[in-house]
Write an enzyme that holds these catalytic residues in place. Structure first.
Site, PDB file in Angstrom:
ATOM      1  N   ARG A 177       0.540  -1.231   0.404  1.00 17.37           N
ATOM      2  CA  ARG A 177      -0.115  -0.195  -0.238  1.00 17.37           C
ATOM      3  C   ARG A 177       1.041   1.366  -0.290  1.00 17.37           C
ATOM      4  NH1 ARG A 177      -2.472  -3.257  -1.514  1.00 17.37           N
ATOM      5  NH2 ARG A 177      -4.201  -4.100  -0.743  1.00 17.37           N
ATOM      6  N   SER A 226      -9.871  -0.297   3.257  1.00 21.51           N
ATOM      7  CA  SER A 226      -9.715  -1.367   4.367  1.00 21.51           C
ATOM      8  C   SER A 226      -9.276   0.542   5.818  1.00 21.51           C
ATOM      9  CB  SER A 226      -8.982  -1.873   4.512  1.00 21.51           C
ATOM     10  OG  SER A 226      -9.244  -2.716   3.825  1.00 21.51           O
ATOM     11  N   GLU A 296      -4.150   2.604   6.846  1.00 21.66           N
ATOM     12  CA  GLU A 296      -4.024   2.405   5.594  1.00 21.66           C
ATOM     13  C   GLU A 296      -3.710   3.840   5.194  1.00 21.66           C
ATOM     14  OE1 GLU A 296      -5.468  -1.175   3.439  1.00 21.66           O
ATOM     15  OE2 GLU A 296      -5.588   0.906   1.537  1.00 21.66           O
TER      16      GLU A 296
HETATM   17  C1  FAD Z   1     -15.009   0.617  -0.731  1.00 22.46           C
HETATM   18  C2  FAD Z   1     -13.839   0.459  -1.121  1.00 22.46           C
HETATM   19  C3  FAD Z   1     -13.545  -0.633  -1.525  1.00 22.46           C
HETATM   20  C4  FAD Z   1     -11.940  -0.287  -1.510  1.00 22.46           C
HETATM   21  N1  FAD Z   1     -11.103  -1.010  -1.266  1.00 22.46           N
HETATM   22  C5  FAD Z   1      -9.917  -1.308  -2.104  1.00 22.46           C
HETATM   23  C6  FAD Z   1      -8.966  -2.750  -2.550  1.00 22.46           C
HETATM   24  O1  FAD Z   1      -9.188  -4.076  -2.618  1.00 22.46           O
HETATM   25  N2  FAD Z   1      -7.473  -2.380  -2.157  1.00 22.46           N
HETATM   26  C7  FAD Z   1      -7.196  -1.342  -2.349  1.00 22.46           C
HETATM   27  O2  FAD Z   1      -6.017  -1.176  -3.105  1.00 22.46           O
HETATM   28  N3  FAD Z   1      -7.520  -0.347  -1.891  1.00 22.46           N
HETATM   29  C8  FAD Z   1      -8.932  -0.475  -1.526  1.00 22.46           C
HETATM   30  N4  FAD Z   1      -9.259   0.870  -1.695  1.00 22.46           N
HETATM   31  C9  FAD Z   1      -9.394   2.269  -1.219  1.00 22.46           C
HETATM   32  C10 FAD Z   1      -8.760   2.756  -2.209  1.00 22.46           C
HETATM   33  O3  FAD Z   1      -9.815   2.822  -3.151  1.00 22.46           O
HETATM   34  C11 FAD Z   1      -7.804   2.756  -3.041  1.00 22.46           C
HETATM   35  O4  FAD Z   1      -6.374   3.120  -1.939  1.00 22.46           O
HETATM   36  C12 FAD Z   1      -7.940   4.091  -4.691  1.00 22.46           C
HETATM   37  O5  FAD Z   1      -6.335   3.449  -5.147  1.00 22.46           O
HETATM   38  C13 FAD Z   1      -7.783   4.915  -3.755  1.00 22.46           C
HETATM   39  O6  FAD Z   1      -7.300   6.343  -5.439  1.00 22.46           O
HETATM   40  P1  FAD Z   1      -7.623   7.463  -4.992  1.00 22.46           P
HETATM   41  O7  FAD Z   1      -7.760   7.820  -6.436  1.00 22.46           O
HETATM   42  O8  FAD Z   1      -9.435   7.898  -4.161  1.00 22.46           O
HETATM   43  O9  FAD Z   1      -6.516   8.060  -3.924  1.00 22.46           O
HETATM   44  P2  FAD Z   1      -7.519   9.126  -2.878  1.00 22.46           P
HETATM   45  O10 FAD Z   1      -8.233   8.814  -2.002  1.00 22.46           O
HETATM   46  O11 FAD Z   1      -7.918  10.689  -3.610  1.00 22.46           O
HETATM   47  O12 FAD Z   1      -5.957   9.688  -2.347  1.00 22.46           O
HETATM   48  C14 FAD Z   1      -4.781   8.787  -1.651  1.00 22.46           C
HETATM   49  C15 FAD Z   1      -3.593   9.205  -1.670  1.00 22.46           C
HETATM   50  O13 FAD Z   1      -2.780   9.120  -2.949  1.00 22.46           O
HETATM   51  C16 FAD Z   1      -2.424  10.547  -3.464  1.00 22.46           C
HETATM   52  N5  FAD Z   1      -2.617  10.656  -4.766  1.00 22.46           N
HETATM   53  C17 FAD Z   1      -3.911  10.758  -5.091  1.00 22.46           C
HETATM   54  N6  FAD Z   1      -3.920  11.191  -6.230  1.00 22.46           N
HETATM   55  C18 FAD Z   1      -2.161  11.097  -7.130  1.00 22.46           C
HETATM   56  C19 FAD Z   1      -1.817  11.674  -7.573  1.00 22.46           C
HETATM   57  N7  FAD Z   1      -2.548  11.826  -8.712  1.00 22.46           N
HETATM   58  N8  FAD Z   1      -0.189  11.678  -7.657  1.00 22.46           N
HETATM   59  C20 FAD Z   1       0.296  11.228  -6.603  1.00 22.46           C
HETATM   60  N9  FAD Z   1      -0.256  11.200  -5.077  1.00 22.46           N
HETATM   61  C21 FAD Z   1      -1.813  11.083  -5.306  1.00 22.46           C
HETATM   62  C22 FAD Z   1      -3.184  11.572  -1.995  1.00 22.46           C
HETATM   63  O14 FAD Z   1      -2.172  12.770  -1.906  1.00 22.46           O
HETATM   64  C23 FAD Z   1      -3.503  10.572  -0.376  1.00 22.46           C
HETATM   65  O15 FAD Z   1      -1.863  10.754  -0.080  1.00 22.46           O
HETATM   66  C24 FAD Z   1     -11.175   0.381  -1.783  1.00 22.46           C
HETATM   67  C25 FAD Z   1     -12.219   1.950  -1.110  1.00 22.46           C
HETATM   68  C26 FAD Z   1     -13.071   1.724  -0.316  1.00 22.46           C
HETATM   69  C27 FAD Z   1     -14.033   3.224  -0.403  1.00 22.46           C
END
Ligand code: FAD
Length: 307
Positions: A177, A226, A296
């Protein structure tokens, strides 16, 4: 000495993208929690992003990259640092043989659809992860079956000086992660190396992964996925369940009765409620099992409860 508001200075610098102010973060996060972000900036292109980097560097302004807000918990007091979102100018997906290049603002679901339509396999286990390509790479998103690091062949980033960097897989260090990159580095693009497959079978596999996810995750209520990383050899969910906290509630935040590593928002949860649960879980798991759980979910914004 600076003149005018930050927004005025950003416009004066020549920024063409969308600027939103005082944005209630509960509308921009999957948790549906969070006070106002002072500014969210959506650069249109590289030049737009570069001029932000130059201005911020000159003025010592700290900023935060932002994706779909699906892995963050935002404080009830909101966020003073400008957030930078890529959803408006970094949404291109291209294919060259078995390589797919996707912009940092592309939704993972959109990327998966593109792969299925082009009969390219590999990413199916990510079906149902609600983030963006940028957020997914930053978090090394994945499951037991696969993580981003297994399919990435290179990434393109911009650092806080506005320098574009192209980094090949061999030079990248991923961890569970996470990825080793400075916090302010913005992931602009990811290149995925996939395999040829059959479009229909790929879609079926994606549906299969989605079905499995629906069985084990509480998808009908807002959450941030998570909350804790799985410690070596054991799942955080099992540990939390084992200390009897499944279904435990603080305000409108509840440890999901379906999956104990998810905290769900029953309607009006505040970040303070979630933080309270997080502390309780950590304390109980440490006291009863001697294991220190690590977060996480990424916590952002002004510390303390809203006044
Ligand atoms: C219902 C649900 C199920 C999920 N299941 C999983 C799963 O199975 N596996 C898993 O790994 N995750 C899971 N997640 C968590 C999440 O979806 C992932 O971690 C996802 O990759 C986060 O992406 P985001 O664009 O929403 O990032 P954000 O939540 O917007 O940001 C997360 C982090 O990434 C950084 N960030 C965002 N965009 C960029 C960029 N372009 N450049 C640099 N840094 C950046 C942000 O600053 C922050 O630190 C789940 C979430 C939910 C709500």
């Amino acid at each position: 000495m600076t003149n005018g508001s930050l927004e005025e200075r950003i416009r004066k610098e020549g920024f063409r993208g969308d600027i939103r102010r005082q944005v209630p973060m509960q509308d921009f996060t999957s948790f549906r929690i969070g006070g106002p972000a002072d500014l969210i900036l959506f650069p249109w292109d590289l030049e737009d992003l570069q001029l932000l980097m130059h201005l911020f560097r000159r003025e010592g302004v700290r900023y935060l990259p932002f994706g779909n807000g699906t892995n963050i918990l935002v404080s009830d007091r909101g966020v003073r640092e400008p957030l930078i979102g890529l959803s408006q100018g970094f949404g291109e997906i291209k294919k060259e043989e078995i390589k797919v290049t996707a912009g940092g603002g592309v939704g993972l679901s959109q990327l998966l659809r593109f792969c299925a339509d082009n009969a390219l396999r590999g990413l199916e286990p990510l079906a149902g992860i609600p983030g963006t390509v940028g957020g997914g790479i930053r978090m090394n998103a994945g499951s037991q079956d696969i993580e981003m690091e297994n399919l990435i062949s290179s990434i393109m980033t911009m650092d806080h000086q506005g320098q574009i960097r192209r980094l090949k897989r061999e030079g990248l260090i991923f961890e569970y992660r996470g990825i080793h990159l400075p916090a302010e580095e913005i992931i602009l693009q990811g290149e995925f190396s996939l395999q040829e497959g059959n479009g229909k079978e790929i879609k079926e596999r994606m549906e299969d992964f989605l079905r499995r996810r629906k069985e084990i995750q509480p998808l009908s209520l807002p959450s941030a996925g998570s909350i804790f990383k799985n410690p070596q050899g054991i799942s955080a969910g099992e540990l939390i369940e084992g200390v009897g906290l499944k279904g435990f509630r603080m305000g409108d935040a509840m440890v999901s009765p379906l999956h104990a590593n998810f905290i769900v928002n029953l309607g009006a949860a505040r970040s303070g409620d979630v933080l309270g649960l997080i502390e309780l879980i950590k304390e109980q798991v440490y006291q009863k099992r001697g294991i220190r759980l690590e977060l996480e979910v990424v916590i952002i914004g002004e510390p303390g409860a809203a006044g």
